[in-house]
Design a protein around this motif. Sequence first.
Motif, PDB file in Angstrom:
ATOM      1  N   UNK A   1      24.247  30.438   1.793  1.00  0.00           N
ATOM      2  CA  UNK A   1      23.352  31.358   1.090  1.00  0.00           C
ATOM      3  C   UNK A   1      22.089  30.626   0.672  1.00  0.00           C
ATOM      4  N   UNK A   2      21.021  31.392   0.493  1.00  0.00           N
ATOM      5  CA  UNK A   2      19.784  30.873  -0.074  1.00  0.00           C
ATOM      6  C   UNK A   2      19.395  31.788  -1.228  1.00  0.00           C
ATOM      7  N   UNK A   3      19.174  31.185  -2.379  1.00  0.00           N
ATOM      8  CA  UNK A   3      18.709  31.922  -3.551  1.00  0.00           C
ATOM      9  C   UNK A   3      17.285  31.476  -3.851  1.00  0.00           C
ATOM     10  N   UNK A   4      16.374  32.433  -4.040  1.00  0.00           N
ATOM     11  CA  UNK A   4      15.002  32.119  -4.420  1.00  0.00           C
ATOM     12  C   UNK A   4      14.817  32.519  -5.884  1.00  0.00           C
ATOM     13  N   UNK A   5      13.792  31.952  -6.517  1.00  0.00           N
ATOM     14  CA  UNK A   5      13.639  32.073  -7.964  1.00  0.00           C
ATOM     15  C   UNK A   5      12.200  32.367  -8.350  1.00  0.00           C
ATOM     16  N   UNK A   6      12.041  32.939  -9.542  1.00  0.00           N
ATOM     17  CA  UNK A   6      10.713  33.190 -10.088  1.00  0.00           C
ATOM     18  C   UNK A   6      10.076  31.906 -10.606  1.00  0.00           C
ATOM     19  N   UNK A   7      10.929  30.967 -11.081  1.00  0.00           N
ATOM     20  CA  UNK A   7      10.420  29.719 -11.631  1.00  0.00           C
ATOM     21  C   UNK A   7      11.259  28.546 -11.133  1.00  0.00           C
TER      22      UNK A   7
ATOM     23  N   UNK B   1      24.587  24.578 -11.515  1.00  0.00           N
ATOM     24  CA  UNK B   1      25.737  25.460 -11.654  1.00  0.00           C
ATOM     25  C   UNK B   1      26.603  25.405 -10.397  1.00  0.00           C
ATOM     26  N   UNK B   2      25.964  25.472  -9.231  1.00  0.00           N
ATOM     27  CA  UNK B   2      26.710  25.415  -7.965  1.00  0.00           C
ATOM     28  C   UNK B   2      27.510  24.122  -7.865  1.00  0.00           C
ATOM     29  N   UNK B   3      26.859  23.021  -8.162  1.00  0.00           N
ATOM     30  CA  UNK B   3      27.530  21.722  -8.091  1.00  0.00           C
ATOM     31  C   UNK B   3      28.656  21.619  -9.110  1.00  0.00           C
ATOM     32  N   UNK B   4      28.461  22.159 -10.307  1.00  0.00           N
ATOM     33  CA  UNK B   4      29.504  22.127 -11.333  1.00  0.00           C
ATOM     34  C   UNK B   4      30.738  22.918 -10.893  1.00  0.00           C
ATOM     35  N   UNK B   5      30.525  23.943 -10.065  1.00  0.00           N
ATOM     36  CA  UNK B   5      31.633  24.740  -9.539  1.00  0.00           C
ATOM     37  C   UNK B   5      32.255  24.100  -8.300  1.00  0.00           C
TER      38      UNK B   5
ATOM     39  N   UNK C   1      14.570  27.689 -12.936  1.00  0.00           N
ATOM     40  CA  UNK C   1      15.721  28.512 -12.574  1.00  0.00           C
ATOM     41  C   UNK C   1      16.456  27.955 -11.364  1.00  0.00           C
ATOM     42  N   UNK C   2      15.702  27.449 -10.402  1.00  0.00           N
ATOM     43  CA  UNK C   2      16.311  26.865  -9.207  1.00  0.00           C
ATOM     44  C   UNK C   2      17.126  25.628  -9.567  1.00  0.00           C
ATOM     45  N   UNK C   3      16.594  24.786 -10.428  1.00  0.00           N
ATOM     46  CA  UNK C   3      17.296  23.569 -10.830  1.00  0.00           C
ATOM     47  C   UNK C   3      18.572  23.912 -11.603  1.00  0.00           C
ATOM     48  N   UNK C   4      18.492  24.878 -12.492  1.00  0.00           N
ATOM     49  CA  UNK C   4      19.688  25.307 -13.242  1.00  0.00           C
ATOM     50  C   UNK C   4      20.755  25.857 -12.304  1.00  0.00           C
ATOM     51  N   UNK C   5      20.332  26.655 -11.328  1.00  0.00           N
ATOM     52  CA  UNK C   5      21.270  27.263 -10.382  1.00  0.00           C
ATOM     53  C   UNK C   5      21.927  26.190  -9.519  1.00  0.00           C
TER      54      UNK C   5
ATOM     55  N   UNK D   1      29.346  28.484  -0.129  1.00  0.00           N
ATOM     56  CA  UNK D   1      30.383  28.984  -1.024  1.00  0.00           C
ATOM     57  C   UNK D   1      31.118  30.121  -0.315  1.00  0.00           C
ATOM     58  N   UNK D   2      32.314  30.460  -0.785  1.00  0.00           N
ATOM     59  CA  UNK D   2      33.042  31.562  -0.158  1.00  0.00           C
ATOM     60  C   UNK D   2      32.443  32.929  -0.472  1.00  0.00           C
ATOM     61  N   UNK D   3      31.620  33.009  -1.516  1.00  0.00           N
ATOM     62  CA  UNK D   3      30.977  34.268  -1.895  1.00  0.00           C
ATOM     63  C   UNK D   3      29.685  33.971  -2.639  1.00  0.00           C
ATOM     64  N   UNK D   4      28.881  35.004  -2.841  1.00  0.00           N
ATOM     65  CA  UNK D   4      27.624  34.864  -3.585  1.00  0.00           C
ATOM     66  C   UNK D   4      27.944  34.463  -5.018  1.00  0.00           C
ATOM     67  N   UNK D   5      27.179  33.517  -5.538  1.00  0.00           N
ATOM     68  CA  UNK D   5      27.359  33.076  -6.918  1.00  0.00           C
ATOM     69  C   UNK D   5      26.297  33.750  -7.789  1.00  0.00           C
ATOM     70  N   UNK D   6      26.753  34.591  -8.678  1.00  0.00           N
ATOM     71  CA  UNK D   6      25.853  35.265  -9.617  1.00  0.00           C
ATOM     72  C   UNK D   6      26.279  34.897 -11.026  1.00  0.00           C
TER      73      UNK D   6
END
Length: 81
Positions: free
Chosen positions: A4-10, A20-24, A13-17, A49-54
């Motif tokens: 997956x690729x997630x894009x961000x407004x700032x 989060x992915x790595x912590x999971x 937000x990308x760094x936080x996401x 990931x096996x599914x979208x992470x929201x």
Amino acid sequence: MNTYIATFFMHFGAIRYQKMCKALGYEAVAMPVPRDLSSSCGTCVKYNAPQVLMDEAHDEIEQIVECTDEGYRLLYKAADC
């Protein structure tokens, strides 16, 4: 696992996401947004990931796409876009 690729407004937000992915326990890398996708900040997170992470705390997400053999499949787009 899907990619997956997630894009961000700032950028923040990308760094936080990414964190989060790595912590999971998922592989995730912050990188420039591919040319085929637009982004407000120019930074995205590509992850496997096996599914979208929201996460409700991630209101900075602009969009999330799944990477397929045919290209990108839009899975989520913020209402502001």
